[in-house]
Write a protein that holds these residues in place. Structure first.
Motif, PDB file in Angstrom:
ATOM      1  N   ARG A 195       0.816  -1.222   0.000  1.00  0.00           N
ATOM      2  CA  ARG A 195       0.000   0.000   0.000  1.00  0.00           C
ATOM      3  C   ARG A 195       0.844   1.263   0.000  1.00  0.00           C
ATOM      4  O   ARG A 195       0.358   2.330  -0.383  1.00  0.00           O
ATOM      5  CB  ARG A 195      -0.938  -0.001   1.204  1.00  0.00           C
ATOM      6  CG  ARG A 195      -2.039  -1.041   1.130  1.00  0.00           C
ATOM      7  CD  ARG A 195      -2.822  -1.120   2.420  1.00  0.00           C
ATOM      8  NE  ARG A 195      -1.990  -1.556   3.537  1.00  0.00           N
ATOM      9  CZ  ARG A 195      -2.440  -1.800   4.756  1.00  0.00           C
ATOM     10  NH1 ARG A 195      -3.727  -1.613   5.030  1.00  0.00           N
ATOM     11  NH2 ARG A 195      -1.633  -2.201   5.721  1.00  0.00           N
TER      12      ARG A 195
ATOM     13  N   ARG B  67       1.347   3.138  -5.793  1.00  0.00           N
ATOM     14  CA  ARG B  67       0.034   3.201  -5.142  1.00  0.00           C
ATOM     15  C   ARG B  67      -0.105   4.429  -4.253  1.00  0.00           C
ATOM     16  O   ARG B  67      -1.126   5.115  -4.286  1.00  0.00           O
ATOM     17  CB  ARG B  67      -0.216   1.926  -4.328  1.00  0.00           C
ATOM     18  CG  ARG B  67      -0.379   0.681  -5.173  1.00  0.00           C
ATOM     19  CD  ARG B  67      -0.668  -0.539  -4.340  1.00  0.00           C
ATOM     20  NE  ARG B  67      -1.925  -0.446  -3.591  1.00  0.00           N
ATOM     21  CZ  ARG B  67      -2.411  -1.428  -2.828  1.00  0.00           C
ATOM     22  NH1 ARG B  67      -1.729  -2.566  -2.712  1.00  0.00           N
ATOM     23  NH2 ARG B  67      -3.541  -1.277  -2.183  1.00  0.00           N
TER      24      ARG B  67
ATOM     25  N   THR C 228      -2.448   8.264  -4.693  1.00  0.00           N
ATOM     26  CA  THR C 228      -3.389   8.551  -3.603  1.00  0.00           C
ATOM     27  C   THR C 228      -3.147   9.950  -3.042  1.00  0.00           C
ATOM     28  O   THR C 228      -4.078  10.745  -2.868  1.00  0.00           O
ATOM     29  CB  THR C 228      -3.245   7.505  -2.482  1.00  0.00           C
ATOM     30  OG1 THR C 228      -3.637   6.222  -2.988  1.00  0.00           O
ATOM     31  CG2 THR C 228      -4.122   7.859  -1.285  1.00  0.00           C
TER      32      THR C 228
ATOM     33  N   ARG D  70      -4.245  12.613  -5.513  1.00  0.00           N
ATOM     34  CA  ARG D  70      -5.686  12.865  -5.539  1.00  0.00           C
ATOM     35  C   ARG D  70      -6.099  13.729  -4.344  1.00  0.00           C
ATOM     36  O   ARG D  70      -6.916  14.649  -4.483  1.00  0.00           O
ATOM     37  CB  ARG D  70      -6.459  11.542  -5.533  1.00  0.00           C
ATOM     38  CG  ARG D  70      -7.979  11.716  -5.535  1.00  0.00           C
ATOM     39  CD  ARG D  70      -8.458  12.440  -6.796  1.00  0.00           C
ATOM     40  NE  ARG D  70      -9.823  12.912  -6.686  1.00  0.00           N
ATOM     41  CZ  ARG D  70     -10.912  12.183  -6.948  1.00  0.00           C
ATOM     42  NH1 ARG D  70     -10.784  10.916  -7.323  1.00  0.00           N
ATOM     43  NH2 ARG D  70     -12.118  12.706  -6.846  1.00  0.00           N
TER      44      ARG D  70
ATOM     45  N   THR E 273     -11.046   9.034  -0.984  1.00  0.00           N
ATOM     46  CA  THR E 273      -9.605   8.749  -1.009  1.00  0.00           C
ATOM     47  C   THR E 273      -8.995   8.979   0.364  1.00  0.00           C
ATOM     48  O   THR E 273      -8.152   8.196   0.826  1.00  0.00           O
ATOM     49  CB  THR E 273      -8.909   9.641  -2.052  1.00  0.00           C
ATOM     50  OG1 THR E 273      -9.512   9.427  -3.330  1.00  0.00           O
ATOM     51  CG2 THR E 273      -7.428   9.320  -2.143  1.00  0.00           C
TER      52      THR E 273
ATOM     53  N   SER F 247      -9.981   6.031   2.601  1.00  0.00           N
ATOM     54  CA  SER F 247      -9.241   4.824   2.255  1.00  0.00           C
ATOM     55  C   SER F 247      -7.828   4.873   2.814  1.00  0.00           C
ATOM     56  O   SER F 247      -7.330   3.890   3.384  1.00  0.00           O
ATOM     57  CB  SER F 247      -9.203   4.660   0.729  1.00  0.00           C
ATOM     58  OG  SER F 247      -8.443   3.536   0.370  1.00  0.00           O
ATOM     59  N   LEU F 248      -7.175   6.032   2.676  1.00  0.00           N
ATOM     60  CA  LEU F 248      -5.826   6.166   3.215  1.00  0.00           C
ATOM     61  C   LEU F 248      -5.843   6.087   4.729  1.00  0.00           C
ATOM     62  O   LEU F 248      -4.996   5.399   5.338  1.00  0.00           O
ATOM     63  CB  LEU F 248      -5.214   7.496   2.764  1.00  0.00           C
ATOM     64  CG  LEU F 248      -3.812   7.797   3.292  1.00  0.00           C
ATOM     65  CD1 LEU F 248      -2.820   6.732   2.847  1.00  0.00           C
ATOM     66  CD2 LEU F 248      -3.348   9.179   2.832  1.00  0.00           C
TER      67      LEU F 248
END
Length: 266
Positions: A210, A215, A219, A222, A231, A234-235
């Protein structure tokens, strides 16, 4: 080469035909100066593959503590070929470490190379101390930056929820440096300067897919672009899991029910 009295300032290094020539001439001058006990190469020239035709040489010059060394007057000298940082041995011992006002320079030493060490390995040992965070430093860095990261993400997601997209975007952008501090400190690593982030993640990955460059960087891109809430969530979910595994759960738990906003839009 250099006078060792305060009254006489050293001549600035003259430019050579190439950066390499300028660097070689300066190293020769430094080696002839008894006040100089160490030379350390930093910057892009110390990062394989990062130097370009426009790259200068970043050199840290370490002098004896006493008497006054005139070469110290060259601290801050910059040209198209050479960038000098000059300090005493006492200052070099603490430069970049916790409590030092120049602590932000720590990453400059992570991949630095010793060019001269007149002190039987002392320069190298001091340099090695700066390359990684010890356990206490890493734990303190994670705890403080994790709390700040949660704070910025919470603020951002609240603003997005309440229709304040600009505020949400700005707070999300401010969370990015903090989450990078957390991710690297979790591995007892010094967060790299942005210029070297992809280089660092590619050559010395953090061990979890990750956090691979291909990847993690999109992220972060964004989040920096518009603070996209999904986003960010998710992080955060991935960071929370990593932080809890490393024993930083109490920092997260101090946020109580507020964490629900960071995990889900509901």
């Amino acid at each position: 080469m250099y006078e060792t009295t305060p009254a006489s300032a050293p001549t600035p290094p003259p430019p050579g035909a190439t950066p390499e020539a300028t660097m070689a001439a300066f190293v020769a001058r430094a080696e002839a100066d008894p006040a100089v006990v160490g030379l350390v190469l930093s910057g892009s020239r110390a990062h394989d593959g990062m130097a370009t035709g426009r790259s200068d040489y970043d050199v840290h010059v370490i002098t004896r503590d006493h008497p006054h060394a005139a070469v110290r007057e060259l601290d801050g000298f910059r040209s198209g070929h050479l960038d000098l940082v000059v300090m005493s041995l006492a200052d070099f011992r603490i430069r970049g470490l916790p409590g030092d006002p120049q602590g932000w320079q720590r990453y400059a030493y992570v991949h630095a190379r010793v060019l001269l060490d007149r002190l039987d390995g002392t320069i190298a040992r001091i340099l090695d101390r700066k390359r990684t965070l010890d356990r206490a430093e890493a734990r303190n860095a994670v705890d403080s930056c994790l709390d700040a990261y949660v704070n910025q993400t919470f603020r951002s997601l609240k603003s997005h929820r309440d229709g304040r997209a600009t505020a949400g975007h700005l707070d999300a952008a401010e969370s990015v440096p903090l989450v990078l501090e957390v991710l690297f400190a979790l591995h007892q690593r010094v967060r790299p300067y942005n210029k070297y982030l992809r280089w660092e993640l590619t050559r010395y990955p953090l061990g979890d897919p990750r956090w691979d460059a291909e990847r993690l960087l999109p992220t972060l891109g964004r989040i920096l672009t518009d603070g996209d809430p999904d986003t960010q969530r998710s992080l955060f979910t991935a960071v929370e899991a990593a932080a809890r595994r490393a024993g930083h759960g109490p920092v997260l738990d101090s946020w109580g029910s507020d964490l629900r906003l960071l995990r889900s839009r509901n």
